[in-house]
Scaffold this motif. Structure first.
Motif, PDB file in Angstrom:
ATOM      1  N   TYR A 203       0.854  -1.169   0.000  1.00 27.48           N
ATOM      2  CA  TYR A 203       0.000   0.000   0.000  1.00 27.48           C
ATOM      3  C   TYR A 203       0.901   1.233   0.000  1.00 27.48           C
ATOM      4  O   TYR A 203       1.880   1.279   0.752  1.00 27.48           O
ATOM      5  CB  TYR A 203      -0.865  -0.045   1.269  1.00 27.48           C
ATOM      6  CG  TYR A 203      -1.679   1.175   1.559  1.00 27.48           C
ATOM      7  CD1 TYR A 203      -2.921   1.357   0.954  1.00 27.48           C
ATOM      8  CD2 TYR A 203      -1.226   2.144   2.447  1.00 27.48           C
ATOM      9  CE1 TYR A 203      -3.678   2.477   1.232  1.00 27.48           C
ATOM     10  CE2 TYR A 203      -1.985   3.256   2.743  1.00 27.48           C
ATOM     11  CZ  TYR A 203      -3.205   3.421   2.122  1.00 27.48           C
ATOM     12  OH  TYR A 203      -3.952   4.530   2.401  1.00 27.48           O
TER      13      TYR A 203
ATOM     14  N   PRO B 252       1.545   9.773  -3.392  1.00 27.30           N
ATOM     15  CA  PRO B 252       1.459   9.552  -4.836  1.00 27.30           C
ATOM     16  C   PRO B 252       2.827   9.133  -5.377  1.00 27.30           C
ATOM     17  O   PRO B 252       3.865   9.518  -4.831  1.00 27.30           O
ATOM     18  CB  PRO B 252       1.057  10.918  -5.398  1.00 27.30           C
ATOM     19  CG  PRO B 252       0.620  11.731  -4.244  1.00 27.30           C
ATOM     20  CD  PRO B 252       1.214  11.136  -3.009  1.00 27.30           C
TER      21      PRO B 252
ATOM     22  N   TYR C 112       3.200   5.656 -15.539  1.00 26.74           N
ATOM     23  CA  TYR C 112       2.020   5.484 -14.712  1.00 26.74           C
ATOM     24  C   TYR C 112       2.085   6.394 -13.488  1.00 26.74           C
ATOM     25  O   TYR C 112       3.112   6.523 -12.845  1.00 26.74           O
ATOM     26  CB  TYR C 112       1.893   4.029 -14.264  1.00 26.74           C
ATOM     27  CG  TYR C 112       1.711   3.072 -15.418  1.00 26.74           C
ATOM     28  CD1 TYR C 112       0.458   2.887 -15.995  1.00 26.74           C
ATOM     29  CD2 TYR C 112       2.792   2.361 -15.927  1.00 26.74           C
ATOM     30  CE1 TYR C 112       0.285   2.018 -17.056  1.00 26.74           C
ATOM     31  CE2 TYR C 112       2.634   1.485 -16.988  1.00 26.74           C
ATOM     32  CZ  TYR C 112       1.376   1.312 -17.547  1.00 26.74           C
ATOM     33  OH  TYR C 112       1.204   0.462 -18.597  1.00 26.74           O
TER      34      TYR C 112
ATOM     35  N   TRP D 176       0.393   6.872  -9.820  1.00 24.50           N
ATOM     36  CA  TRP D 176      -0.383   6.154  -8.813  1.00 24.50           C
ATOM     37  C   TRP D 176      -0.766   7.125  -7.702  1.00 24.50           C
ATOM     38  O   TRP D 176       0.093   7.726  -7.091  1.00 24.50           O
ATOM     39  CB  TRP D 176       0.425   4.999  -8.226  1.00 24.50           C
ATOM     40  CG  TRP D 176       0.969   4.065  -9.263  1.00 24.50           C
ATOM     41  CD1 TRP D 176       2.234   4.021  -9.736  1.00 24.50           C
ATOM     42  CD2 TRP D 176       0.242   3.070  -9.964  1.00 24.50           C
ATOM     43  NE1 TRP D 176       2.355   3.048 -10.691  1.00 24.50           N
ATOM     44  CE2 TRP D 176       1.150   2.439 -10.857  1.00 24.50           C
ATOM     45  CE3 TRP D 176      -1.076   2.632  -9.937  1.00 24.50           C
ATOM     46  CZ2 TRP D 176       0.773   1.417 -11.698  1.00 24.50           C
ATOM     47  CZ3 TRP D 176      -1.443   1.597 -10.782  1.00 24.50           C
ATOM     48  CH2 TRP D 176      -0.531   1.002 -11.642  1.00 24.50           C
ATOM     49  N   PRO D 177      -2.057   7.255  -7.423  1.00 26.16           N
ATOM     50  CA  PRO D 177      -2.460   8.158  -6.338  1.00 26.16           C
ATOM     51  C   PRO D 177      -2.162   7.552  -4.963  1.00 26.16           C
ATOM     52  O   PRO D 177      -2.000   6.336  -4.826  1.00 26.16           O
ATOM     53  CB  PRO D 177      -3.974   8.295  -6.553  1.00 26.16           C
ATOM     54  CG  PRO D 177      -4.378   7.052  -7.275  1.00 26.16           C
ATOM     55  CD  PRO D 177      -3.187   6.653  -8.114  1.00 26.16           C
TER      56      PRO D 177
ATOM     57  N   THR E 278      -3.116   3.770  -3.098  1.00 31.26           N
ATOM     58  CA  THR E 278      -3.183   2.653  -4.047  1.00 31.26           C
ATOM     59  C   THR E 278      -2.689   1.378  -3.377  1.00 31.26           C
ATOM     60  O   THR E 278      -1.685   1.375  -2.681  1.00 31.26           O
ATOM     61  CB  THR E 278      -2.319   2.939  -5.295  1.00 31.26           C
ATOM     62  OG1 THR E 278      -2.807   4.116  -5.929  1.00 31.26           O
ATOM     63  CG2 THR E 278      -2.367   1.774  -6.278  1.00 31.26           C
TER      64      THR E 278
ATOM     65  N   PHE F 131      -1.341  -2.375  -4.114  1.00 30.24           N
ATOM     66  CA  PHE F 131      -0.774  -3.253  -5.125  1.00 30.24           C
ATOM     67  C   PHE F 131      -0.842  -4.683  -4.617  1.00 30.24           C
ATOM     68  O   PHE F 131      -0.559  -4.946  -3.452  1.00 30.24           O
ATOM     69  CB  PHE F 131       0.693  -2.892  -5.408  1.00 30.24           C
ATOM     70  CG  PHE F 131       0.863  -1.549  -6.045  1.00 30.24           C
ATOM     71  CD1 PHE F 131       0.789  -1.408  -7.410  1.00 30.24           C
ATOM     72  CD2 PHE F 131       1.075  -0.425  -5.261  1.00 30.24           C
ATOM     73  CE1 PHE F 131       0.943  -0.166  -8.006  1.00 30.24           C
ATOM     74  CE2 PHE F 131       1.226   0.814  -5.847  1.00 30.24           C
ATOM     75  CZ  PHE F 131       1.162   0.954  -7.215  1.00 30.24           C
TER      76      PHE F 131
END
Length: 149
Positions: A65, A69, A75, A77-78, A81, A83
């Motif tokens: 996690y 950002p 890419y 990712w905010p 996010t 994973f």
């Protein structure tokens, strides 16, 4: 441990090599405690443990996690996010492993063998690498040797 026993029991050639290694170390003594030197000599036993963990990882999914950002390649990712890393797929990838679906502890016995980076996640990786990995390997290798001794 149950999968280690399973794979040894279903692969007689592996069991034979394991028993030969155990016999060469313990010389038939079934009650002598395992020493540090014995542990370092159980290289095939360790190869079996690693190969079982590669084929059938204890944890198939690893999650990460991110709090902030992040940008990777193109890419964005905010923050927040999550994973999900599928270790079973990574550890059975044709690009990293020769005959990945075959149980082959001998692949770990090649001198100076190291799996490709991030292709073997038995204890995770990066900054969250399992702090108990060495103790766990000692326990699994020694317990396997004791069971088959």
């Amino acid at each position: 441990l149950s999968f280690i026993v399973y794979y040894i029991a279903h692969n007689p050639d592996v069991k034979k090599k394991l028993l030969e290694e155990i016999d060469s170390i313990f010389q038939g003594d079934k009650i002598r405690p395992i020493t540090k030197d014995d542990f370092y000599s159980l290289s095939y036993c360790e190869a079996i443990v690693k190969e079982v963990a590669r084929i059938f990882p204890v944890t198939h999914l690893i999650t990460r996690y991110i709090d902030n950002p992040s940008e990777t390649a193109e890419y964005h990712w905010p923050a927040g996010t999550l994973f999900v890393i599928n270790s079973k797929v990574i550890q059975n990838n044709d690009d990293d492993w020769e005959e990945p679906n075959k149980f082959n502890p001998d692949r770990w016995m090649v001198e100076n063998f190291e799996p490709n980076k991030n292709s073997f996640l038995m204890f995770g990786g990066g900054s969250r690498f399992c702090p108990g990995r060495k103790l766990s390997m000692i326990e699994l290798v020694c317990l396997t040797a004791l069971i088959f001794r």
